[in-house]
Design an enzyme around this catalytic site. Structure first.
Site, PDB file in Angstrom:
ATOM      1  N   ALA A  65      20.388  50.973   2.190  1.00  0.00           N
ATOM      2  CA  ALA A  65      20.060  49.937   3.245  1.00  0.00           C
ATOM      3  C   ALA A  65      19.516  48.653   2.249  1.00  0.00           C
ATOM      4  CB  ALA A  65      18.959  50.206   4.257  1.00  0.00           C
ATOM      5  N   GLY A 104      21.061  55.153   2.586  1.00  0.00           N
ATOM      6  CA  GLY A 104      22.080  54.712   3.658  1.00  0.00           C
ATOM      7  C   GLY A 104      23.478  54.665   2.973  1.00  0.00           C
ATOM      8  N   GLU A 107      24.412  58.203   3.527  1.00  0.00           N
ATOM      9  CA  GLU A 107      24.358  58.533   4.871  1.00  0.00           C
ATOM     10  C   GLU A 107      25.683  58.161   5.496  1.00  0.00           C
ATOM     11  OE1 GLU A 107      20.589  56.859   5.220  1.00  0.00           O
ATOM     12  OE2 GLU A 107      19.687  58.598   6.443  1.00  0.00           O
ATOM     13  N   GLU A 127      15.087  57.496  -0.622  1.00  0.00           N
ATOM     14  CA  GLU A 127      13.962  56.713   0.336  1.00  0.00           C
ATOM     15  C   GLU A 127      12.521  57.126  -0.069  1.00  0.00           C
ATOM     16  OE1 GLU A 127      17.046  58.092   1.250  1.00  0.00           O
ATOM     17  OE2 GLU A 127      18.088  56.628   2.773  1.00  0.00           O
TER      18      GLU A 127
HETATM   19  C1  3H9 Z   1      17.905  53.252   2.927  1.00  0.00           C
HETATM   20  O1  3H9 Z   1      18.989  53.413   2.421  1.00  0.00           O
HETATM   21  C2  3H9 Z   1      17.191  53.352   4.362  1.00  0.00           C
HETATM   22  C3  3H9 Z   1      18.235  54.275   5.319  1.00  0.00           C
HETATM   23  O2  3H9 Z   1      17.981  55.711   4.998  1.00  0.00           O
HETATM   24  C4  3H9 Z   1      17.842  54.039   6.860  1.00  0.00           C
HETATM   25  C5  3H9 Z   1      18.327  52.687   7.062  1.00  0.00           C
HETATM   26  C6  3H9 Z   1      18.176  52.654   8.809  1.00  0.00           C
HETATM   27  N1  3H9 Z   1      18.694  46.468  -1.263  1.00  0.00           N
HETATM   28  O3  3H9 Z   1      18.053  48.439 -10.109  1.00  0.00           O
HETATM   29  P1  3H9 Z   1      18.879  47.480 -10.557  1.00  0.00           P
HETATM   30  C7  3H9 Z   1      18.946  44.834  -6.215  1.00  0.00           C
HETATM   31  S1  3H9 Z   1      16.532  52.595   1.884  1.00  0.00           S
HETATM   32  C8  3H9 Z   1      18.320  45.411  -1.972  1.00  0.00           C
HETATM   33  O4  3H9 Z   1      18.223  46.511 -11.433  1.00  0.00           O
HETATM   34  P2  3H9 Z   1      20.449  49.408 -11.974  1.00  0.00           P
HETATM   35  C9  3H9 Z   1      17.949  45.035  -7.236  1.00  0.00           C
HETATM   36  O5  3H9 Z   1      16.665  44.454  -6.843  1.00  0.00           O
HETATM   37  C10 3H9 Z   1      17.531  52.352   0.231  1.00  0.00           C
HETATM   38  N2  3H9 Z   1      18.720  45.204  -3.241  1.00  0.00           N
HETATM   39  O6  3H9 Z   1      20.380  48.012 -11.081  1.00  0.00           O
HETATM   40  C11 3H9 Z   1      18.296  44.310  -8.171  1.00  0.00           C
HETATM   41  O7  3H9 Z   1      18.553  42.862  -7.945  1.00  0.00           O
HETATM   42  P3  3H9 Z   1      17.860  41.654  -8.949  1.00  0.00           P
HETATM   43  C12 3H9 Z   1      17.799  53.461  -0.177  1.00  0.00           C
HETATM   44  C13 3H9 Z   1      18.811  46.194  -4.122  1.00  0.00           C
HETATM   45  O8  3H9 Z   1      22.100  49.519 -12.312  1.00  0.00           O
HETATM   46  C14 3H9 Z   1      19.900  44.485  -8.094  1.00  0.00           C
HETATM   47  O9  3H9 Z   1      20.171  44.938  -7.094  1.00  0.00           O
HETATM   48  N3  3H9 Z   1      18.366  53.145  -1.582  1.00  0.00           N
HETATM   49  C15 3H9 Z   1      19.011  47.439  -3.482  1.00  0.00           C
HETATM   50  O10 3H9 Z   1      19.691  49.720 -12.959  1.00  0.00           O
HETATM   51  C16 3H9 Z   1      20.370  45.551  -9.436  1.00  0.00           C
HETATM   52  O11 3H9 Z   1      19.411  46.670  -9.426  1.00  0.00           O
HETATM   53  C17 3H9 Z   1      17.838  52.995  -2.573  1.00  0.00           C
HETATM   54  O12 3H9 Z   1      16.426  53.197  -2.672  1.00  0.00           O
HETATM   55  C18 3H9 Z   1      18.918  47.850  -2.050  1.00  0.00           C
HETATM   56  N4  3H9 Z   1      18.972  49.062  -1.678  1.00  0.00           N
HETATM   57  O13 3H9 Z   1      20.371  50.463 -10.782  1.00  0.00           O
HETATM   58  C19 3H9 Z   1      18.248  52.542  -3.978  1.00  0.00           C
HETATM   59  N5  3H9 Z   1      19.174  48.159  -4.877  1.00  0.00           N
HETATM   60  O14 3H9 Z   1      19.312  41.806 -10.028  1.00  0.00           O
HETATM   61  C20 3H9 Z   1      17.678  51.564  -4.639  1.00  0.00           C
HETATM   62  C21 3H9 Z   1      19.151  47.238  -5.692  1.00  0.00           C
HETATM   63  O15 3H9 Z   1      18.111  40.283  -8.203  1.00  0.00           O
HETATM   64  N6  3H9 Z   1      18.366  51.030  -5.853  1.00  0.00           N
HETATM   65  N7  3H9 Z   1      19.035  46.082  -5.519  1.00  0.00           N
HETATM   66  O16 3H9 Z   1      16.711  42.190  -9.770  1.00  0.00           O
HETATM   67  C22 3H9 Z   1      18.341  51.872  -6.908  1.00  0.00           C
HETATM   68  O17 3H9 Z   1      17.818  53.108  -7.193  1.00  0.00           O
HETATM   69  C23 3H9 Z   1      19.021  50.988  -8.384  1.00  0.00           C
HETATM   70  O18 3H9 Z   1      19.292  49.540  -7.699  1.00  0.00           O
HETATM   71  C24 3H9 Z   1      20.665  51.475  -8.508  1.00  0.00           C
HETATM   72  C25 3H9 Z   1      21.231  50.552  -9.512  1.00  0.00           C
HETATM   73  C26 3H9 Z   1      20.463  52.767  -9.075  1.00  0.00           C
HETATM   74  C27 3H9 Z   1      21.327  51.382  -7.340  1.00  0.00           C
END
Ligand code: 3H9
Length: 692
Positions: A65, A104, A107, A127
């Protein structure tokens, strides 16, 4: 090709409709993406195509999400509407996964009838790391594929599962060759059509749940086994309850309803707010306003480490782990041998170690007794004794030995790096790389920018930190830098509180209950009370002196502030209590009852205040950087965001009022920071502070 919206396109390849998402950086499920998916699937279902592939462009499949949207009004189609459309599609839907399918994102993939992935892909429901649970059916669908035990492990750890393991667990149906995801997914889709494969709906697959029905002990045991790890956090428990609901609910939809309730409880609570804040704080810390992302980094192909003690050895392991050869220099052969043997033992002890892996890593390490061995290193980090004259001597020699352009780094935990740099002919190449012990384990790296440090040296250090898996924070030169400077405030108050009548175990209990892994006195006992204590000079002038003189030097001697049993369980010590009371009486005071509230406020508020001083002096770029230091290096509970976030939640006005009250009673240790006064006067928060 049809453009569905600005982030979604639909193409047809033979009988297969391909829906492509492209919403950088990570294809998060923003309103725009949800709309693209909803309209795109609607069009693909209505089209003559016989199967649908969902694929993403850029670095990753949907990473979850859009966290930035949380807490705002929801716009466009909900994720559930998107999922229902996918799952109910009358033709096979195949998710094509590369990068990370997280939260998400997974999901959504779990609503597709099939999933294919490239070998480098990873999937997971992380999450819990932002204080939540998978709120779009993840807790209900995951156990229906991988079983309850595995699902519990995945949702409470947030682990990313590599494609191969995911395939073994049934989460991925087919692995396709790297670089051929699109072709592989389309081929899978064609095969599904040709073979008339069923439209698998994970929600209907109850068989995997059967073995857990009527076995509440599965959950009880899991809670018990992880109680220590989950202490203080709300999210793991709600994750467990949601998986429990998958097993016990009468229907999938009833379980989904329970998941929703548990999700909203977390979403609207303070812990997830703090953990979401922290997620962005860690990413923000990587941004240095005057060192743009595209600053060229210096190539680091070989690293030198001076000192093969615990610190030096730990530092060396970080680079060896990513395949960078390290030359490690010690003064004496036996110290060098001991250091190398310890590194080997660390590798052998690590759970994932295979003998050939240990050998491979050890082969990247070269020991030497001569600093001249650093001549061809691109980066040299010294981890020698913490004394300015020694550091200066080391840097004079490094300056003479190292090649031009080599980065000369000190691991000092608080000495003046400008002064260290001044003895070299190349202060622009000198930087602080403050690792935390054990350096091969601890995530935090304080990167200390001295007056003349070059921008590309900073860029190189930040990049390298990420490569070795550290969370780096750029700080400025000041005594103790950010972490230890703030720690000194807490330590001072902890000591003073004890001299007023609080016992060490009272102080420790209050901080432990706040969420720290241990209090300052338990920490001292663990580290050893005799660090920096010199027997010959000791005159029983402090509680520590007396404890050390009695050979109560901490856990290693079976006693320190606490008494320890043979299993190192701590018990409050009547001996320590008497020593403390004698000290108080000698100082002409009477011990008083100190309340838990006072302990907490006296320990924490001066930390927040010191953080404000650090900001006003420009030693940290932003308040969230201070939080990153404290969460990663000092055990500040992430569900409380960090000291500055905590201060903002309390309200800077409340912090100021308390500091003034304490200053009135106890003097200038509590002098409020000018910035704190200013923020309160302007009605602002620490988070509003921008470095000039
Ligand atoms: C969810 O899904 C809830 C659902 O179950 C239910 C819904 C109803 N949103 O980490 P990085 C941005 S909760 C917005 O440096 P990497 C991040 O801020 C979510 N922004 O890259 C950064 O921005 P900036 C569950 C996001 O390659 C840029 O992307 N998912 C999100 O080292 C690059 O990120 C997670 O918790 C996001 N979800 O790692 C996954 N994710 O460049 C969270 C990233 O402006 N994300 N950004 O600073 C991660 O773990 C890592 O970002 C990922 C990439 C592994 C994907």
């Amino acid at each position: 090709m049809a453009e569905i919206n600005s982030v979604t396109t639909l193409t047809q390849e033979g009988d297969v409709a391909v829906l492509t998402l492209n919403s950088p950086p990570v294809n998060a499920l923003s309103a725009n993406v949800r709309e693209g998916l909803f309209e795109g699937f609607k069009a693909a279902i209505a089209s003559p195509a016989k199967a649908i592939v969902l694929i993403c462009e850029g670095r990753t499949f949907i990473a979850g999400a859009d966290i930035t949207e949380f807490g705002g009004a929801s716009k466009g189609p909900s994720l559930f509407e998107v999922q229902d459309m996918i799952e109910g599609a009358p033709k096979p839907v195949i998710a094509a996964i590369h990068g990370t399918a997280l939260g998400g994102g997974l999901e959504v993939a779990l609503c597709c009838h099939y999933r294919v992935a490239v070998p480098s892909a990873r999937v997971g429901l992380p999450e819990v790391n932002i204080g939540l649970l998978p709120g779009a059916g993840g807790t209900q669908r995951l156990p229906r594929i991988v079983g309850v035990e595995k699902a519990l492990e995945m949702v409470t750890s947030g682990q990313h599962v590599p494609a191969k393991a995911a395939a073994e667990m049934g989460l991925v149906d087919e692995i396709v060759p790297e670089g051929q995801l699109r072709e592989g997914a389309i081929a899978f889709a064609k095969k599904a059509v040709a073979e008339n494969k069923p439209l698998v709906k994970v929600r209907e697959n109850n068989a995997r749940l059967e073995s857990a029905r009527g076995h509440p002990e599965i959950f009880a045991n899991f809670r018990k086994a992880n109680a220590r790890k989950f202490r203080g956090f709300m999210a793991p428990e709600n994750n467990i309850k949601a998986v429990e609901a998958a097993v016990n609910a009468k229907s999938f939809d009833e379980g989904l309803g329970e998941e929703r309730k548990l999700f909203m409880e977390l979403m609207t609570g303070p812990q997830s707010a703090a953990q979401r804040y922290y997620f962005f704080a860690e990413r923000q810390a990587q941004k240095i306003p005057d060192v743009p992302d595209d600053t060229p980094a210096r190539p680091i192909k070989k690293v030198g480490v001076l000192g093969a003690g615990t610190m030096g050895g730990g530092i060396a392991m970080n680079f060896v782990n990513i395949g960078i050869p390290v030359t490690i220099v010690e003064v004496k052969q036996d110290a060098l041998d001991r250091g190398l043997a310890t590194i080997r033992k660390n590798y052998e002890r690590s759970r994932s170690a295979r003998p050939e892996e240990t050998e491979k890593r050890m082969s990247l390490l070269t020991g030497s007794l001569e600093m001249e061995a650093f001549a061809d290193c691109d980066l040299v980090i010294e981890a020698v004794f913490e004394r300015m004259d020694i550091k200066k001597d080391v840097f004079t020699r490094l300056d003479a030995i190292c090649k031009p352009g080599a980065i000369l780094a000190t691991n000092t935990s608080g000495l003046n790096i400008d002064e260290i740099a001044s003895v070299t002919s190349r202060p622009q190449d000198v930087i602080g790389l403050h690792f935390f012990s054990p350096a091969n384990v601890m995530k935090l790296l304080e990167i200390v920018r001295a007056d003349k440090t070059a921008k590309d040296v900073i860029a190189t250090s930040m990049k390298l930190a990420k490569q070795i898996g550290k969370v780096a924070v750029l700080v400025g030169v000041c005594p103790g830098f950010v972490g230890n400077r703030i720690l000194a405030q807490r330590q001072r108050e902890a000591q003073k509180l004890v001299m007023e009548g609080a016992m060490p175990w009272d102080v420790d209990r209050v901080l432990y209950d706040f969420g720290f892994p241990m209090g300052p006195f338990a920490m001292s006992d663990l580290a050893g009370l005799d660090i920096g204590w010199v027997k010959e000079k000791s005159k029983g002038e402090s509680i520590r002196d007396v404890l050390c003189e009695m050979d109560r030097r901490g856990q290693k001697t079976g006693a320190g502030y606490y008494d320890y049993d043979e299993n190192r369980n701590a018990k409050p010590s009547p001996v320590t209590e008497k020593i403390i009371n004698d000290f108080i009486v000698k100082s002409g005071r009477n011990p008083r009852k100190v309340s838990d509230d006072e302990i907490l406020e006296r320990c924490l508020y001066p930390m927040i205040n010191e953080g404000a001083k650090i900001l006003e002096e420009g030693k940290a770029i932003r308040s969230s950087d201070i939080d990153v230091v404290w969460v990663n290096g000092y055990g500040w509970p992430v569900y409380r965001g960090g000291p500055m976030y905590f201060g903002d939640q309390l309200g800077p006005d409340k912090v100021l009022a308390k500091m003034k009250e304490f200053q009135g009673k106890m003097g200038d240790d509590f002098r409020p920071a000018a910035l704190l006064e200013k923020l309160v006067a302007d009605g602002k928060k620490f988070a509003d502070f921008k470095k000039a």
